[in-house]
Design a protein around this motif. Structure first.
Motif, mmCIF file in Angstrom:
data_model
loop_
_atom_site.group_PDB
_atom_site.id
_atom_site.type_symbol
_atom_site.label_atom_id
_atom_site.label_comp_id
_atom_site.label_asym_id
_atom_site.label_seq_id
_atom_site.Cartn_x
_atom_site.Cartn_y
_atom_site.Cartn_z
ATOM 1 N N LYS A 84 0.776 -1.112 -0.209
ATOM 2 C CA LYS A 84 -0.100 0.023 -0.086
ATOM 3 C C LYS A 84 0.730 1.305 -0.097
ATOM 4 O O LYS A 84 0.875 2.184 -0.717
ATOM 5 C CB LYS A 84 -0.844 -0.172 1.219
ATOM 6 C CG LYS A 84 -1.814 -1.110 1.212
ATOM 7 C CD LYS A 84 -2.570 -1.167 2.589
ATOM 8 C CE LYS A 84 -1.892 -1.262 3.902
ATOM 9 N NZ LYS A 84 -1.187 -2.620 3.901
ATOM 10 N N SER A 85 1.927 1.285 1.106
ATOM 11 C CA SER A 85 2.471 2.513 1.125
ATOM 12 C C SER A 85 3.517 2.651 -0.153
ATOM 13 O O SER A 85 3.778 3.679 -0.608
ATOM 14 C CB SER A 85 3.685 2.244 2.343
ATOM 15 O OG SER A 85 2.579 2.065 3.515
ATOM 16 N N SER A 86 4.049 1.503 -0.706
ATOM 17 C CA SER A 86 4.531 1.619 -2.088
ATOM 18 C C SER A 86 3.799 2.200 -3.127
ATOM 19 O O SER A 86 4.312 2.920 -3.924
ATOM 20 C CB SER A 86 5.178 0.313 -2.369
ATOM 21 O OG SER A 86 5.725 -0.480 -1.311
ATOM 22 N N GLU A 97 10.679 6.138 3.415
ATOM 23 C CA GLU A 97 10.654 5.956 4.985
ATOM 24 C C GLU A 97 9.468 5.315 5.120
ATOM 25 O O GLU A 97 9.164 4.336 5.875
ATOM 26 C CB GLU A 97 10.741 7.011 5.620
ATOM 27 C CG GLU A 97 12.067 7.539 6.211
ATOM 28 C CD GLU A 97 12.249 8.983 6.309
ATOM 29 O OE1 GLU A 97 13.027 9.660 5.850
ATOM 30 O OE2 GLU A 97 10.877 9.527 6.748
ATOM 31 N N ILE A 98 8.290 5.324 4.130
ATOM 32 C CA ILE A 98 7.126 4.938 4.805
ATOM 33 C C ILE A 98 6.949 3.399 4.329
ATOM 34 O O ILE A 98 5.752 2.796 4.720
ATOM 35 C CB ILE A 98 5.849 5.672 3.839
ATOM 36 C CG1 ILE A 98 5.895 5.630 2.353
ATOM 37 C CG2 ILE A 98 5.913 7.365 4.336
ATOM 38 C CD1 ILE A 98 4.445 5.953 1.797
ATOM 39 N N ILE A 99 7.776 2.945 3.628
ATOM 40 C CA ILE A 99 7.793 1.609 3.085
ATOM 41 C C ILE A 99 8.350 0.607 4.074
ATOM 42 O O ILE A 99 9.614 1.001 4.804
ATOM 43 C CB ILE A 99 8.614 1.512 1.992
ATOM 44 C CG1 ILE A 99 8.229 2.579 0.731
ATOM 45 C CG2 ILE A 99 8.518 -0.069 1.160
ATOM 46 C CD1 ILE A 99 6.889 2.255 0.273
ATOM 47 N N HIS A 106 4.310 -2.388 8.959
ATOM 48 C CA HIS A 106 5.214 -1.224 9.133
ATOM 49 C C HIS A 106 4.091 0.222 9.352
ATOM 50 O O HIS A 106 4.256 0.747 10.494
ATOM 51 C CB HIS A 106 5.715 -1.107 7.817
ATOM 52 C CG HIS A 106 6.748 0.197 7.628
ATOM 53 N ND1 HIS A 106 7.832 0.059 8.385
ATOM 54 C CD2 HIS A 106 6.321 1.537 7.151
ATOM 55 C CE1 HIS A 106 8.393 1.585 8.169
ATOM 56 N NE2 HIS A 106 7.789 2.271 7.483
ATOM 57 N N THR A 107 3.083 0.507 8.553
ATOM 58 C CA THR A 107 2.484 1.605 8.908
ATOM 59 C C THR A 107 1.718 1.487 10.110
ATOM 60 O O THR A 107 0.718 0.516 10.072
ATOM 61 C CB THR A 107 1.433 1.880 7.529
ATOM 62 O OG1 THR A 107 2.402 2.048 6.579
ATOM 63 C CG2 THR A 107 0.827 3.095 7.901
ATOM 64 N N GLN A 108 1.861 2.308 10.954
ATOM 65 C CA GLN A 108 0.910 1.905 12.312
ATOM 66 C C GLN A 108 -0.334 2.877 12.435
ATOM 67 O O GLN A 108 -1.133 2.427 13.247
ATOM 68 C CB GLN A 108 2.121 2.572 13.322
ATOM 69 C CG GLN A 108 3.266 1.589 13.593
ATOM 70 C CD GLN A 108 2.965 0.234 13.730
ATOM 71 O OE1 GLN A 108 2.005 -0.193 14.597
ATOM 72 N NE2 GLN A 108 3.559 -0.677 12.743
ATOM 73 N N THR A 126 -4.632 8.119 1.155
ATOM 74 C CA THR A 126 -4.976 7.703 2.601
ATOM 75 C C THR A 126 -4.357 6.299 2.661
ATOM 76 O O THR A 126 -4.686 5.289 2.203
ATOM 77 C CB THR A 126 -6.097 7.694 2.950
ATOM 78 O OG1 THR A 126 -6.821 9.052 2.896
ATOM 79 C CG2 THR A 126 -6.582 7.284 4.462
ATOM 80 N N ASP A 127 -3.310 6.294 3.346
ATOM 81 C CA ASP A 127 -2.464 4.916 3.677
ATOM 82 C C ASP A 127 -2.816 4.486 4.926
ATOM 83 O O ASP A 127 -2.868 5.203 5.897
ATOM 84 C CB ASP A 127 -0.939 5.308 3.698
ATOM 85 C CG ASP A 127 -0.159 3.960 3.549
ATOM 86 O OD1 ASP A 127 1.034 3.910 3.875
ATOM 87 O OD2 ASP A 127 -0.522 2.857 3.383
ATOM 88 N N THR A 128 -3.440 3.281 4.886
ATOM 89 C CA THR A 128 -3.794 2.883 6.072
ATOM 90 C C THR A 128 -2.919 1.721 6.891
ATOM 91 O O THR A 128 -2.415 1.158 6.192
ATOM 92 C CB THR A 128 -5.607 2.189 5.921
ATOM 93 O OG1 THR A 128 -5.306 1.066 4.835
ATOM 94 C CG2 THR A 128 -6.470 3.060 5.100
#
Ligand code: GTP
Ligand code: MG
Length: 427
Positions: A84-86, A97-99, A106-108, A126-128
């Motif tokens: 998702k973040s990718s 960094e978000i990856i 990873h994404t908190q 919106t990265d969930t």
């Protein structure tokens, strides 16, 4: 040097010449203006403006609507480490960094990224948090997500459902997708299938030309689409890696992703605009069309009254009906619906319902010399008016993307008929 008299003479001849030129200029402009003065054209233009919805006004309303429209949002959904973040990074260029590292969630927290920039947020990504992450109950995440979605923001939204190509343990994700689809059928969904290279045969160490033509990929892609059938509107193959992974391009399938979003977003936006149009903007637009519609209706009602005044019972019925059907056709056109006479006729009788029965009764009144025709005339005018108003409600609903509401139409017709009867009675 010429004599003073000559000067005067030349002066006066100059004055003479310039006044002549002035007059001839005046004459030319007047004649050309007169030549241009085409009262018929002006009348035609005035009548045209009278019978058409002013584009400027339309554009004005839509511009305000658009301005009111909050930024469109693409919501990334998927299991942890699905990519998702990718995708957010690929589309917005935010740092890596978000990856995650690829093995632990990873994404908190839900993060929003504006695209192309915070000051010009044309699109929000919106990265969930990964769904199904053991640490935070999926239900809690869904509740949070739905909480966001419930905020009445008129925001156009698209879901981007992210699934790794070799991940078939997606039951809980599918259930969540079903839940969301049920609750928000108006939000389009893009199925993004990632990490393609994990299925490349050993002899392939970099991306083939896009889209990849590999049976391993096709098989898995079809199986995933099967698995999520009915829950997405479009599907795309992606492989977004990090520079150090050594694949080229790093964002494999980025163009295809953009194209799909570009096709889905207008749909989302137009739905959002429709939603917005539910409110006062819709009212304004509705009135804009209604006002012009009424000018047509008036013309047709007056003609109907004239027709109905002919003291021969039933003689005018077919003509009256034909007139009313063409009125419905013209109103349809005003609202952007091109109808054949048969279709217009169908709509006229559909929305007129019981009114027709009454028509018959009224025609009989004509037998009463003198009086009959007057009643029939005002009645025919009032009925034509009511039918016109009913048609405007009908076409207005269609234009608003809504299913025409028979009760609303009948109520509008009844009200219009009563007030029109009073109005036409004096005539
Ligand atoms: N090869 C490949 N690796 C990918 C792709 N998408 C993500 N990855 C890798 O998978 C790992 C997880 O990617 P993320 O984008 O952080 O996944 P995520 O869905 O945001 O994960 P969470 O934040 O934990 O929910 C990273 O190491 C990425 O480099 C892809 O399409 N291809
Ligand atoms: Mg993430």
């Amino acid at each position: 040097m010429s004599e003073p008299r000559d000067l005067e003479q030349s002066q006066s001849s100059n004055d003479d010449r310039s006044s002549k030129r002035f007059v001839s200029d005046l004459w030319n402009t007047a004649t050309s203006r007169f030549k241009d003065f085409n009262p018929l054209a002006n009348i035609r233009q005035t009548v045209f403006n009278w019978f058409s919805v002013s584009e400027e006004r339309l554009a004005e309303i839509l511009t305000t609507v658009r301005q009111e429209l909050p930024t469109t949002e693409a919501l990334l959904l998927g299991k942890p480490q699905a990519g998702k973040s990718s995708i957010v990074r690929g589309l917005t260029g935010v740092s890596a960094e978000i990856i995650g590292q690829g093995f632990r969630p990873h994404t908190q927290n839900t993060e929003r990224y504006a695209y192309p920039s915070d000051d010009l947020p044309l699109l929000i990504f919106t990265d969930t948090v990964g769904l199904g992450d053991t640490r935070r109950a999926t239900d809690e995440l869904i509740a949070e997500l739905i909480g966001d979605l419930q905020e009445k923001t008129h925001r156009a939204r698209v879901f981007v459902l992210t699934v790794k190509i070799n991940d078939f343990a997606t039951d809980s994700l599918r259930q969540i997708a079903e839940q969301l689809r049920q609750k928000y059928p108006e939000i389009p969904c893009l199925l993004a299938v990632t990490c393609l290279h994990e299925l490349y045969p050993p002899n392939i160490d970099d991306h083939p030309e896009y889209p990849p033509n590999l049976k391993e990929i096709d098989r898995a892609f079809n199986a995933i689409q099967q698995n999520f059938s009915g829950l997405f509107d479009r599907a795309v193959l992606l492989d977004f890696t990090l520079e150090e992974d050594g694949y080229t391009p790093i964002f494999y399938g980025l163009e295809a992703l953009r194209d799909h979003l570009a096709e889905l977003l207008p749909e989302a936006e137009s739905r959002a605009i429709y939603e917005l149009l539910e409110d006062d903007a819709g009212e304004q637009l509705g009135n804009l069309y209604r006002d012009v519609g009424r000018r047509y209706i008036l013309a047709f009602s007056v003609i109907a009254a004239t027709l109905a005044a002919v003291p021969l019972p039933f003689a005018t019925m077919p003509v009256l009906t034909a007139l009313q059907v063409s009125m419905v056709g013209v109103l349809g056109q005003l609202y952007g619906q091109v109808l054949s006479p048969a279709q217009a006729g169908g709509i006229a009788s559909a929305i007129a319902g019981g009114f027709f029965a009454q028509t018959i009764g009224r025609e009989l009144i004509k037998i009463i010399p003198g009086l009959g025709s007057a009643i029939a005339a005002s009645w025919a005018a009032a009925y034509t008016w009511a039918l016109g108003e009913g048609a405007c409600v009908y076409f207005g609903d269609l234009m608003g993307g809504k299913k025409p509401n028979p009760e609303k139409i009948k109520a509008a017709m009844k009200e219009a008929f009563e007030s029109a009867k009073k109005r036409f009675k004096g005539h």
